[in-house]
Write a protein that holds these residues in place. Structure first.
Motif, PDB file in Angstrom:
ATOM      1  N   PHE A   7       3.434  -8.357  -3.181  1.00 15.48           N
ATOM      2  CA  PHE A   7       3.518  -6.906  -3.037  1.00 15.48           C
ATOM      3  C   PHE A   7       2.399  -6.424  -2.125  1.00 15.48           C
ATOM      4  O   PHE A   7       1.341  -7.046  -2.022  1.00 15.48           O
ATOM      5  CB  PHE A   7       3.363  -6.213  -4.396  1.00 15.48           C
ATOM      6  N   LEU A   8       2.651  -5.293  -1.502  1.00 19.47           N
ATOM      7  CA  LEU A   8       1.612  -4.622  -0.729  1.00 19.47           C
ATOM      8  C   LEU A   8       1.735  -3.126  -0.972  1.00 19.47           C
ATOM      9  O   LEU A   8       2.832  -2.560  -0.857  1.00 19.47           O
ATOM     10  CB  LEU A   8       1.760  -4.927   0.766  1.00 19.47           C
ATOM     11  N   GLU A   9       0.626  -2.515  -1.345  1.00 22.23           N
ATOM     12  CA  GLU A   9       0.595  -1.067  -1.563  1.00 22.23           C
ATOM     13  C   GLU A   9      -0.223  -0.429  -0.449  1.00 22.23           C
ATOM     14  O   GLU A   9      -1.299  -0.911  -0.114  1.00 22.23           O
ATOM     15  CB  GLU A   9      -0.059  -0.730  -2.904  1.00 22.23           C
ATOM     16  N   ALA A  10       0.284   0.654   0.081  1.00 18.64           N
ATOM     17  CA  ALA A  10      -0.449   1.406   1.099  1.00 18.64           C
ATOM     18  C   ALA A  10      -0.219   2.892   0.847  1.00 18.64           C
ATOM     19  O   ALA A  10       0.802   3.277   0.262  1.00 18.64           O
ATOM     20  CB  ALA A  10       0.033   1.033   2.502  1.00 18.64           C
ATOM     21  N   PRO A  11      -1.157   3.739   1.243  1.00 19.24           N
ATOM     22  CA  PRO A  11      -0.931   5.185   1.110  1.00 19.24           C
ATOM     23  C   PRO A  11       0.316   5.603   1.884  1.00 19.24           C
ATOM     24  O   PRO A  11       0.573   5.123   2.988  1.00 19.24           O
ATOM     25  CB  PRO A  11      -2.194   5.799   1.726  1.00 19.24           C
ATOM     26  N   GLY A  12       1.088   6.483   1.292  1.00 23.30           N
ATOM     27  CA  GLY A  12       2.291   6.978   1.952  1.00 23.30           C
ATOM     28  C   GLY A  12       1.957   8.083   2.940  1.00 23.30           C
ATOM     29  O   GLY A  12       0.819   8.264   3.377  1.00 23.30           O
ATOM     30  N   ARG A  13       2.971   8.854   3.272  1.00 27.23           N
ATOM     31  CA  ARG A  13       2.785   9.930   4.249  1.00 27.23           C
ATOM     32  C   ARG A  13       2.225  11.172   3.572  1.00 27.23           C
ATOM     33  O   ARG A  13       2.702  11.598   2.534  1.00 27.23           O
ATOM     34  CB  ARG A  13       4.121  10.276   4.921  1.00 27.23           C
ATOM     35  N   TYR A  14       1.197  11.759   4.196  1.00 23.59           N
ATOM     36  CA  TYR A  14       0.661  13.055   3.768  1.00 23.59           C
ATOM     37  C   TYR A  14       0.349  13.055   2.279  1.00 23.59           C
ATOM     38  O   TYR A  14       0.922  13.794   1.498  1.00 23.59           O
ATOM     39  CB  TYR A  14       1.646  14.183   4.120  1.00 23.59           C
ATOM     40  N   TYR A  15      -0.565  12.205   1.901  1.00 18.18           N
ATOM     41  CA  TYR A  15      -0.858  12.005   0.493  1.00 18.18           C
ATOM     42  C   TYR A  15      -2.074  12.812   0.055  1.00 18.18           C
ATOM     43  O   TYR A  15      -2.897  13.249   0.854  1.00 18.18           O
ATOM     44  CB  TYR A  15      -1.126  10.524   0.230  1.00 18.18           C
ATOM     45  N   LYS A  16      -2.176  12.982  -1.239  1.00 16.05           N
ATOM     46  CA  LYS A  16      -3.424  13.340  -1.887  1.00 16.05           C
ATOM     47  C   LYS A  16      -3.898  12.086  -2.609  1.00 16.05           C
ATOM     48  O   LYS A  16      -3.094  11.244  -3.000  1.00 16.05           O
ATOM     49  CB  LYS A  16      -3.225  14.473  -2.900  1.00 16.05           C
TER      50      LYS A  16
END
Length: 667
Positions: free
Chosen positions: A504-513
């Protein structure tokens, strides 16, 4: 399903458009920080890290606690879990094998309970995997006898060690737990609260202290004495001609003067208050510009909330134009009250929403200008002031005439003295009375505003009381990962045992808080999740945009490619600490994902930004993902065979390290 040709092109993920909207650090939370050097306390923090999805940190603390003497059946079990969690056999260092041998000895000395049973079950599993002798149904039955807590921990953290039919059973259990837990604990109503900062307390402008100088007091006192003395002397002179007329004139002068003074001061007070209100509304953008660190975000929040909370039935352009001056005045007030303190703009968002709601209510009730209208001078006050002044003037002349006839020089001197005294006394007393009235009015207004804001602050704090903790956030995110795994298996029609490895890989999505607790990983409102399924035919990749608050997947992307199509895997670090994962395929564009945002840390917690980044990478599972994909890039399809041989060798060493736990009878 066949793999994509080596020349197939792919596009970068949407992470190229990532933008941070807000950052929150819950600095008062200490779940990942030992509060003392006591081994039991260090062990507690290690367990918290394990629950928070940070196996590297968990290993560090639990190892330290056990080696420092905190040895129990539970600590031995959790140390085994943490040493194996999120790792493959290839990434298990020799030092940890030695530590497992130590745990084996310590666990054998513990009284038999549910924790020692779970430890022996793990040892039995690893021993059997190394010898390939175990009937999977026996293992399934053995793990089925464990307590719910122990069974969940084993299934969650040892997924890399399951294989064959046992892997199918494990993933059925994993997906069942994930499906039940994905929206449990009122997730849909609570997740958004994790990203809300602790609200700053209510503040109001304090009433300005009355500005009454010594000169004003001297003018008021001296002028009053001179005026009273000279008027009294005029009345005495006039009484020589007609005592009755002098008495009536004196009473009329006093009555008219009091009436004129009372109504005149009221008139002046209302005019000044109205002018001050108008001036405050005209004094926009003097408390900072939109480019300032604090004033800028506050300005944007005011614009956003005024555009969002439009009164029902009102036209947006009319609403914005009609409240522009009020918006600027409120914006200036908030900036002035909070800018010089260590308050972040997000901490006053609740106040801005409340102020906008108040203006919204006044608009709907038609009372938007009521404060100004309430200060309009009534006609009765104007008439009373004019009538009192005329009466006092007439009475003054009535006294002056007989007095001048009686003693001309003395009367003229008294008349001049009364005029000079009045000229000094009226401004002096006006200043004193008006300043005191202004102070009382401002103090009452401040008290009213403070009470309203305090109530709004209490309501907002009460709404945030059930804010989820970091463990719940980690649990929900893990459920989302598992649900994505299930979706990928169904889409590609793969049985779990046909997956050689997954990552798995987690990354911040678009326009996040984003928000985190002290020494904890960043949690994001939106994630980009990527899953890599490694099969005998090639790699199956699926990516989604996860809305964490709604527990929904969006913008799915799928890609298949052969092992020999992978040419490079790397993680680059920008100057601001942001780390970007990049997978390059032959003749294709790189697949990119910013796995962490900028490496910032809270000034209040005084944390090392780089350490925060490493903790976030630990929670994101980047290390295991890199191990798997870097192996593919280096060895191609042969990686499967090489990895299996390495795992067999690793299993022998691991089984040797834990051998004996399964046969320990306990004491």
């Amino acid at each position: 399903m066949t793999a994509a040709p080596a020349a197939a092109a792919n596009t970068a993920t949407g992470s190229a458009f990532v933008g941070v909207q807000a950052t929150t650090v819950h600095g008062g939370v200490h779940i990942y920080v030992p509060e003392s050097n006591d081994p039991a306390e260090i062990f507690r923090v290690g367990v918290q890290c394990l629950r928070g999805g940070m196996p590297d940190q968990a290993r560090k603390y639990i190892r330290e606690a056990v080696l420092a003497g905190h040895v129990t059946s539970r600590s031995c079990f959790l140390l085994v879990i943490s040493l194996l969690s999120g790792r493959t056999l290839r990434t298990l260092p020799k030092g940890d094998l030695d530590l497992l041998r130590y745990v084996r000895e310590q666990s054998a000395a513990q009284a038999a309970d549910e924790w020692t049973e779970a430890t022996r079950a793990i040892a039995h599993l690893l021993d059997s995997l190394a010898g390939q002798e175990l009937d999977p149904n026996v293992t399934i039955k053995e793990f089925g006898k464990l307590g719910g807590t122990q069974r969940h921990l084993v299934i969650q953290h040892l997924e890399m060690f399951w294989s064959g039919p046992l892997q199918d059973w494990t993933w059925r259990e994993v997906l069942r737990v994930a499906a039940d837990g994905q929206t449990s604990r009122e997730r849909l109503d609570r997740v958004w609260k994790f990203f809300q900062p602790v609200p700053a307390g209510p503040r109001v402008r304090e009433a300005r202290t009355p500005e009454i100088g010594v000169r004003h007091r001297a003018e008021a006192g001296g002028g009053a004495i001179v005026t009273a003395g000279t008027v009294g002397y005029l009345a005495f002179l006039a009484s020589s001609t007609s005592a009755q007329v002098a008495a009536v004139a004196l009473l009329a002068l006093l009555g008219g003067g009091v009436l004129a003074a009372w109504t005149g001061l009221e008139w002046r007070f209302r005019v000044q208050r109205r002018q001050a209100l108008d001036e405050r509304h005209r004094r926009y953008r003097r408390s900072g510009t939109s480019g300032e660190v604090f004033a800028g975000p506050v300005d944007r929040m005011f614009r956003r909330y005024f555009a969002k909370y439009v009164p029902r039935g009102a036209d947006l352009s009319e609403w914005i134009a009609g409240t522009w001056a009020i918006r600027m005045a409120l914006r200036d007030e908030v900036v002035e009250l909070y800018r010089e303190s260590r308050v972040k703009p997000e901490q006053v968002a609740w106040l801005i929403r409340f102020l906008v709601s108040e203006v919204n209510g006044q608009w709907r009730r038609g009372t938007l200008r009521s404060e100004r209208e309430a200060l309009r001078v009534p006609p009765a006050t104007r008439i009373g002031c004019a009538l009192g002044a005329l009466t006092a003037a007439a009475a003054w002349f009535a006294l002056a005439g007989p007095a001048v006839v009686e003693r001309p020089l003395a009367a003229v001197a008294a008349l001049l003295g009364s005029a000079v005294g009045a000229a000094a006394a009226v401004p002096g007393w006006s200043r004193i009375v008006l300043e005191r009235r202004r102070f009382r009015a401002e103090a009452a207004d401040a008290a009213r505003k403070y009470d309203a804001r305090r109530q709004a602050h209490l309501r907002w704090k009460a709404k945030l009381e059930d804010r989820p903790n970091d463990h719940e956030m980690a649990f929900w995110l893990d459920c989302d990962r598992k649900m994505l795994m299930g979706e990928a298996l169904r889409h590609y029609r793969l049985a779990p045992h046909s997956v050689v490895a997954h990552a798995f890989l987690e990354a911040p999505g678009r326009y996040y808080k984003r928000a985190r607790v002290r020494n904890g990983p960043w949690r994001y409102t939106r994630y980009e999740l990527l899953i890599f399924l490694l099969t005998a035919d090639g790699v199956r990749q699926m990516s989604v945009q996860l809305d964490l608050a709604k527990a929904t997947f969006h913008d799915r992307g799928r890609l298949n490619y052969r092992y020999d199509a992978v040419t490079a895997v790397e993680v680059s670090e920008a100057d601001d600490g942001e780390k970007t994962f990049r997978l390059t395929l032959m003749n294709g564009d790189p697949i990119e994902a910013a796995v962490t945002g900028p490496a910032t840390a809270s000034e209040e917690t005084q944390e090392d930004p780089r350490q925060v980044t490493e903790i976030s990478l630990d929670a994101a599972g980047l290390h295991n993902t890199l191990h798997v994909l870097e192996g593919i890039a280096a060895e191609g399809k042969e990686w499967i065979g090489h990895e299996r041989r390495r795992e067999e060798a690793g299993l022998d060493k691991l089984a040797d390290a834990v051998r004996g736990m399964a046969d320990a009878d306990g004491k």
